[in-house]
Motif scaffolding. Structure first.
Motif, PDB file in Angstrom:
ATOM      1  N   ASP A  40      -4.362  -4.301   8.899  1.00  0.00           N
ATOM      2  CA  ASP A  40      -3.699  -5.385   8.175  1.00  0.00           C
ATOM      3  C   ASP A  40      -2.254  -5.073   7.805  1.00  0.00           C
ATOM      4  O   ASP A  40      -1.603  -5.838   7.105  1.00  0.00           O
ATOM      5  CB  ASP A  40      -4.486  -5.716   6.906  1.00  0.00           C
ATOM      6  N   ARG A  66       0.860  -1.187   0.000  1.00  0.00           N
ATOM      7  CA  ARG A  66       0.000   0.000   0.000  1.00  0.00           C
ATOM      8  C   ARG A  66       0.893   1.233   0.000  1.00  0.00           C
ATOM      9  O   ARG A  66       1.847   1.329   0.771  1.00  0.00           O
ATOM     10  CB  ARG A  66      -0.904  -0.020   1.237  1.00  0.00           C
ATOM     11  N   GLN A  78      -6.741   0.137   9.021  1.00  0.00           N
ATOM     12  CA  GLN A  78      -7.368  -1.048   8.427  1.00  0.00           C
ATOM     13  C   GLN A  78      -6.958  -2.331   9.145  1.00  0.00           C
ATOM     14  O   GLN A  78      -7.585  -3.383   8.950  1.00  0.00           O
ATOM     15  CB  GLN A  78      -7.023  -1.127   6.936  1.00  0.00           C
ATOM     16  N   TYR A 113      -1.746   1.020  16.107  1.00  0.00           N
ATOM     17  CA  TYR A 113      -2.488   0.075  15.265  1.00  0.00           C
ATOM     18  C   TYR A 113      -1.775  -1.275  15.086  1.00  0.00           C
ATOM     19  O   TYR A 113      -2.144  -2.072  14.230  1.00  0.00           O
ATOM     20  CB  TYR A 113      -2.771   0.713  13.903  1.00  0.00           C
ATOM     21  N   ALA A 141      -4.538   4.312   6.476  1.00  0.00           N
ATOM     22  CA  ALA A 141      -3.914   3.073   6.004  1.00  0.00           C
ATOM     23  C   ALA A 141      -3.654   2.107   7.146  1.00  0.00           C
ATOM     24  O   ALA A 141      -3.911   0.899   7.033  1.00  0.00           O
ATOM     25  CB  ALA A 141      -2.606   3.393   5.275  1.00  0.00           C
TER      26      ALA A 141
END
Length: 463
Positions: free
Chosen positions: A217, A199, A215, A250, A212
């Motif tokens: 992941d 990404r 998410q 995150y 980003a």
């Protein structure tokens, strides 16, 4: 008129004149280029070596310190320095001695020696991470760290900044276009969709960064602390600290690649700016120009790496089939040279010489730009600086790329080469090394000033 403020037809005339001068003054390079085309693809040992500004490749005879010499006997002041590979000068005496010493007692054995221990200790002291691994290139180091990050987090997505530079790792060969991740243009032979697990987002864009990461992941954010290969782009105040904060929030890892930004100072941006990464990568200059890369990790990451694969029927990640490691990784020659480089070459004294010269060069570039009433800007990071064809320093890779003017850049580079000065190809970046002198800096500023003046004197150049 182009965005650079100079008419393209004037640039073409200027470039044609300089090409003729090069061909006339470099008969041995011309002859070697013709001979090389019979056995080397594009007449060079690596195809991008034919992409410089010269009409045929410039063939080098030898190099030392801040200078190299071509096969026609011309001397050059080198501000490219192997695009950071020889950031501390060509063949520093300690490296030359280390090569001779180790050359007589073995080059590669697939086994460690005492130099490895010294290097690990020196790397820990220098960069602040406790554990280290050695590779042949920074590309390898980045590739292996991405594997570790995915294994540790059990996530697949790699997050990078648009226009990033991390060598030739497949996963980073993506760009951000209108908010979407796409393959880089010109990517050759790509067999699978990189955007499935990579990404790309704009640098300095905190909203895009959090979106980003949110998410859930992303295994890791792999980034340079300042972008250097799309044109220099410095981080906004607090941006890198926010990268650390958001990756932790995150559950993603932070990987800092300082293969270029090591020019900032002792310990790179990681120590200078207290970045606290999970993994740290540096290549090119770490062994004084001998191919070598390293990656370091925190104690927490080392513990997580040791846990990867345990409890499964597969071999643990330390096995040779892990997808990490090459036969020449950590070879005896590279380890001996890295030790010599860290102890005797890549020193605070070296940075104390390089950084003020780069600041002087950056100010000289600004003065030339002002004197010629051009809407260009200058960016500096430690021993590295660059002039860019935009009125203010770019904030993103896309902005830096939009300021490119390939024909103008190559014409100016060729003008400098014809007068014995080399800067980094593909953009307008310079490096100062411990052997660079104030006279060298003054010569570059004066020659660039002269070249721009001659270009602008062409009728219609400002029309």
């Amino acid at each position: 008129m182009t965005s650079s403020g100079i008419d393209s037809s004037a640039v073409a005339l200027f470039s044609a004149r300089e090409s003729e001068r090069f061909l006339s003054n470099n008969p041995q390079s011309v002859a070697m280029a013709e001979r090389a085309r019979a056995s080397l693809y594009k007449g060079v040992p690596m195809h991008w070596m034919s992409d410089w500004s010269t009409p045929v490749p410039l063939f080098v005879s030898h190099a030392k310190g801040a200078r190299f010499y071509d096969v026609d006997g011309h001397e050059y002041v080198d501000f490219c320095l192997g695009d950071t590979g020889t950031m501390f000068g060509h063949s520093p005496d300690p490296i030359a001695h280390a090569i001779a010493e180790q050359g007589a007692r073995g080059l590669t054995t697939m086994l460690p020696g005492e130099d490895a221990i010294h290097c690990g200790e020196l790397l820990s002291q220098r960069f602040g991470l406790p554990y280290w691994q050695v590779t042949t290139t920074a590309t390898d180091a980045n590739r292996f760290v991405v594997r570790w990050a995915r294994a540790i987090t059990q996530r697949k997505v790699l997050l990078v900044f648009d226009g990033c530079y991390h060598g030739t790792v497949d996963d980073v060969m993506v760009r951000c276009r209108e908010g979407q991740t796409v393959h880089r243009s010109g990517l050759v032979g790509q067999a699978y969709d990189l955007t499935q697990y990579s990404r790309s987002i704009p640098f300095n864009d905190l909203e895009a960064l959090e979106a980003a990461l949110a998410q859930g992941d992303v295994a890791a954010l792999l980034c340079e602390p300042a972008m250097t290969n799309i044109g220099m782009v410095l981080p906004d105040p607090g941006f890198m600290a926010k990268c650390r904060e958001l990756t932790r929030r995150y559950g993603s890892l932070l990987v800092i690649d300082e293969t270029h930004t090591i020019s900032t100072g002792m310990g790179g941006c990681t120590r200078q700016w207290e970045l606290d990464p999970d993994f740290f990568v540096v290549g090119k200059p770490i062994a004084g120009g001998v191919p070598c890369g390293v990656y370091g990790c925190s104690a927490e990451m080392a513990e997580a790496m040791a846990s990867v694969g345990k409890g499964s029927s597969e071999e643990t990640a330390g096995h040779g089939h892990s997808g990490m490691g090459t036969t020449l990784s950590a070879n005896a020659l590279a380890m001996h040279c890295m030790r010599a480089n860290l102890e005797q070459v890549m020193t605070q004294q070296a940075y104390d010489h390089m950084l003020p010269l780069a600041a002087e060069l950056a100010e000289g570039f600004r003065r030339v730009i002002r004197d010629h009433r051009l809407q260009w800007s200058v960016t500096q990071l430690g021993a590295r600086c660059e002039f860019q064809f935009c009125p203010t320093p770019p904030k993103t890779g896309a902005q830096a790329e939009a300021a490119f003017h390939d024909e103008l850049q190559m014409a100016l580079h060729l003008y400098l080469i014809n007068r014995g000065i080399l800067i980094t190809p593909f953009h307008n970046m310079t490096l100062c090394c411990p052997d660079t002198s104030r006279e060298d800096v003054a010569r570059l500023i004066e020659t660039l000033d002269q070249g721009i003046g001659e270009l602008l004197a062409i009728p219609g150049a400002r029309s």
